[in-house]
Design a protein around this motif. Structure first.
Motif, short mmCIF file in Angstrom:
data_model
loop_
_atom_site.label_atom_id
_atom_site.label_comp_id
_atom_site.label_asym_id
_atom_site.label_seq_id
_atom_site.Cartn_x
_atom_site.Cartn_y
_atom_site.Cartn_z
N VAL A 16 0.87 -1.17 0.00
CA VAL A 16 0.00 0.00 0.00
C VAL A 16 0.91 1.23 0.00
O VAL A 16 1.74 1.40 0.90
CB VAL A 16 -0.92 0.03 1.23
CG1 VAL A 16 -1.68 1.36 1.31
CG2 VAL A 16 -1.91 -1.14 1.18
N VAL A 17 0.77 2.04 -1.03
CA VAL A 17 1.58 3.25 -1.18
C VAL A 17 0.70 4.45 -0.87
O VAL A 17 -0.32 4.66 -1.53
CB VAL A 17 2.16 3.38 -2.59
CG1 VAL A 17 3.02 4.63 -2.72
CG2 VAL A 17 2.96 2.13 -2.96
N HIS A 18 1.07 5.22 0.13
CA HIS A 18 0.33 6.44 0.48
C HIS A 18 1.17 7.65 0.12
O HIS A 18 2.27 7.83 0.66
CB HIS A 18 0.01 6.47 1.97
CG HIS A 18 -0.73 7.72 2.40
ND1 HIS A 18 -2.09 7.86 2.28
CD2 HIS A 18 -0.28 8.89 2.92
CE1 HIS A 18 -2.45 9.05 2.71
NE2 HIS A 18 -1.37 9.71 3.10
N VAL A 19 0.68 8.45 -0.82
CA VAL A 19 1.34 9.69 -1.21
C VAL A 19 0.64 10.82 -0.47
O VAL A 19 -0.56 11.04 -0.63
CB VAL A 19 1.27 9.91 -2.73
CG1 VAL A 19 2.02 11.18 -3.12
CG2 VAL A 19 1.85 8.71 -3.47
N TYR A 20 1.39 11.54 0.34
CA TYR A 20 0.80 12.58 1.19
C TYR A 20 0.38 13.80 0.38
O TYR A 20 0.84 14.02 -0.74
CB TYR A 20 1.80 12.99 2.28
CG TYR A 20 2.08 11.89 3.28
CD1 TYR A 20 1.27 11.72 4.40
CD2 TYR A 20 3.15 11.02 3.10
CE1 TYR A 20 1.52 10.71 5.32
CE2 TYR A 20 3.41 10.00 4.01
CZ TYR A 20 2.60 9.85 5.12
OH TYR A 20 2.84 8.84 6.02
N LYS A 21 -0.49 14.59 0.98
CA LYS A 21 -0.93 15.84 0.37
C LYS A 21 0.29 16.67 -0.05
O LYS A 21 1.23 16.80 0.71
CB LYS A 21 -1.78 16.63 1.37
CG LYS A 21 -2.29 17.96 0.84
CD LYS A 21 -3.11 18.68 1.89
CE LYS A 21 -3.61 20.03 1.38
NZ LYS A 21 -4.43 20.73 2.41
N GLY A 22 0.25 17.21 -1.25
CA GLY A 22 1.38 17.94 -1.79
C GLY A 22 2.30 17.08 -2.61
O GLY A 22 3.15 17.58 -3.36
N HIS A 23 2.18 15.74 -2.47
CA HIS A 23 2.93 14.76 -3.26
C HIS A 23 4.44 14.95 -3.18
O HIS A 23 5.16 14.70 -4.14
CB HIS A 23 2.48 14.80 -4.73
CG HIS A 23 1.08 14.33 -4.93
ND1 HIS A 23 0.58 13.95 -6.16
CD2 HIS A 23 0.06 14.14 -4.06
CE1 HIS A 23 -0.69 13.57 -6.03
NE2 HIS A 23 -1.02 13.68 -4.76
N LYS A 24 4.92 15.32 -1.99
CA LYS A 24 6.36 15.44 -1.78
C LYS A 24 6.89 14.39 -0.81
O LYS A 24 8.10 14.26 -0.63
CB LYS A 24 6.70 16.84 -1.25
CG LYS A 24 6.41 17.95 -2.26
CD LYS A 24 6.82 19.30 -1.71
CE LYS A 24 6.55 20.40 -2.74
NZ LYS A 24 6.94 21.74 -2.23
N ARG A 25 5.97 13.64 -0.17
CA ARG A 25 6.35 12.59 0.77
C ARG A 25 5.45 11.38 0.53
O ARG A 25 4.33 11.52 0.03
CB ARG A 25 6.20 13.06 2.22
CG ARG A 25 7.10 14.20 2.62
CD ARG A 25 6.90 14.57 4.08
NE ARG A 25 5.55 15.03 4.34
CZ ARG A 25 4.68 14.43 5.14
NH1 ARG A 25 5.02 13.30 5.76
NH2 ARG A 25 3.46 14.91 5.32
N ALA A 26 5.95 10.21 0.90
CA ALA A 26 5.15 8.99 0.74
C ALA A 26 5.57 7.96 1.78
O ALA A 26 6.69 7.97 2.29
CB ALA A 26 5.30 8.42 -0.66
N SER A 27 4.65 7.06 2.08
CA SER A 27 4.92 5.89 2.92
C SER A 27 4.48 4.65 2.17
O SER A 27 3.46 4.66 1.47
CB SER A 27 4.17 5.97 4.25
OG SER A 27 4.70 6.97 5.09
#
Length: 352
Positions: free
Chosen positions: A93-104
């Motif tokens: 599961v790839v979560h791209v955070y708001k702003g698309h500058k960080r991910a988990s």
């Protein structure tokens, strides 16, 4: 930041975009092949199959993507095991955070016991749910839609996208790259995956590379946790190979790789064209590897069956709550997890 955490972050591009980004690069210099590449892509309409009974679609700028490596054992894939049907060897599961500058990125072990919901099979018949099913059985029972439905039930997070990569394309891609160089610190012999490697440095071509990322009985305790560590190590080596091979100055090699890539992935229908893929990749252009966290879902061995794992609480709940709220995953979430102490760590390293 530890060296281990830093190396995990560098693996993200290989996990998600090694295949997809090649398409975007090719189109920049070889626009005339657009139609052929576009014709290679066949999307799956997850939204139509699952309907409205899903977690809320939170429109906060973040994105959640389920990435699966398919284990189809029909036809030419039968040599890799005796099981029938198709399963998912790799799930993230790839979560791209708001702003698309960080991910988990959260890897889900295939042996995790989960509550699988009722799903429609490939003949349109409903298969009853199972409260203690192996995670990868969801794909076997109902394909991509059932896999997404199971993950959404586990996480209470709506998946915005789905991307699947198959075995055949993986092998061809590695062969077209001329192989990937790795170093093994221990011997690996696994008759089930047809792999035999002595300690030392090796250039793995398609068949051997596939054997490595699928092996489990020859490393660690034979669980899926060790296989995840091998997969992550190989992905790191693959990234170095792609960066160093010089394909971007060779139009034919670029086209061959992109042709294989677009034939090797099955995305959801919202990513079912080259335009859609380009838009998706373009939205992530500010996401750097150093701003990515990669973990294995917190799990523990099942007391009733050491060949299975169950989610470790409250760690797993903490992971999903953090992603649902678009927050970083706390380091404490993985404390005590079997996935953080896998004894296959360091068996395979990138030779660069």
């Amino acid at each position: 930041m530890t060296a281990d955490r830093s190396s995990r972050r560098r693996r993200l591009k290989g996990v998600i975009w090694t295949l997809v980004v090649l398409v975007a690069v090719v189109l920049g210099g070889l626009g005339y092949v657009y139609a052929r590449l576009n014709g290679n892509i066949s999307g799956v309409d997850i939204n139509a199959q699952l309907g409205s009974h899903r977690p809320q679609n939170v429109d906060n700028g973040s994105e959640d993507i389920l990435v699966l490596g398919s284990d189809s054992r029909a036809g030419t894939h039968g040599e890799y095991g005796r099981s029938s049907g198709a399963r998912s060897d790799t799930a993230m599961v790839v979560h791209v955070y708001k702003g698309h500058k960080r991910a988990s990125v959260v890897s889900i072990p295939r042996d995790t016991l989960v509550s699988r919901p009722a799903c429609k099979n490939r003949k349109g018949r409903t298969t009853p749910g199972d409260s203690t099913a192996m995670f990868n059985s969801a794909y076997e029972v109902g394909g991509p839609a059932c896999a997404v439905k199971t993950v959404e039930q586990m996480t209470d997070i709506r998946m915005d996208h789905y991307v699947e990569v198959d075995f055949t394309g993986f092998k061809k891609l590695i062969d077209q790259l001329g192989g990937v160089k790795v170093t093994t610190t221990k011997a690996i012999h696994d008759k089930d995956s047809h792999l035999s490697l002595a300690p030392g440095t090796h250039t793995l071509h398609g068949e051997q590379a596939l054997g490595l990322v699928r092996t489990r009985h020859a490393v660690g305790d034979g669980s899926d946790l060790g296989r995840i560590e091998l997969q992550q190590a190989f992905i790191k080596a693959l990234i170095h190979r792609v960066r160093g091979i010089g394909v971007f100055s060779d139009p034919k090699k670029l086209f061959d790789l992109a042709d294989t890539a677009t034939k090797s992935i099955t995305p959801d229908s919202q990513l079912g064209s080259v335009d859609d893929l380009l838009g998706f990749v373009g939205s992530l252009h500010d996401l750097s590897a150093r701003n990515v966290t990669m973990i294995t879902l917190p799990v523990k061995y099942d007391p009733a069956n050491p060949n299975r794992v169950v989610t470790l609480q409250p760690g797993a709940r903490t992971v999903w709550n953090a992603l649902r709220q678009d927050r970083p995953i706390p380091r404490s979430a993985t404390k005590g997890s079997a996935g953080e102490t896998g004894d296959a760590n360091g068996v395979v390293k990138s030779a660069h």
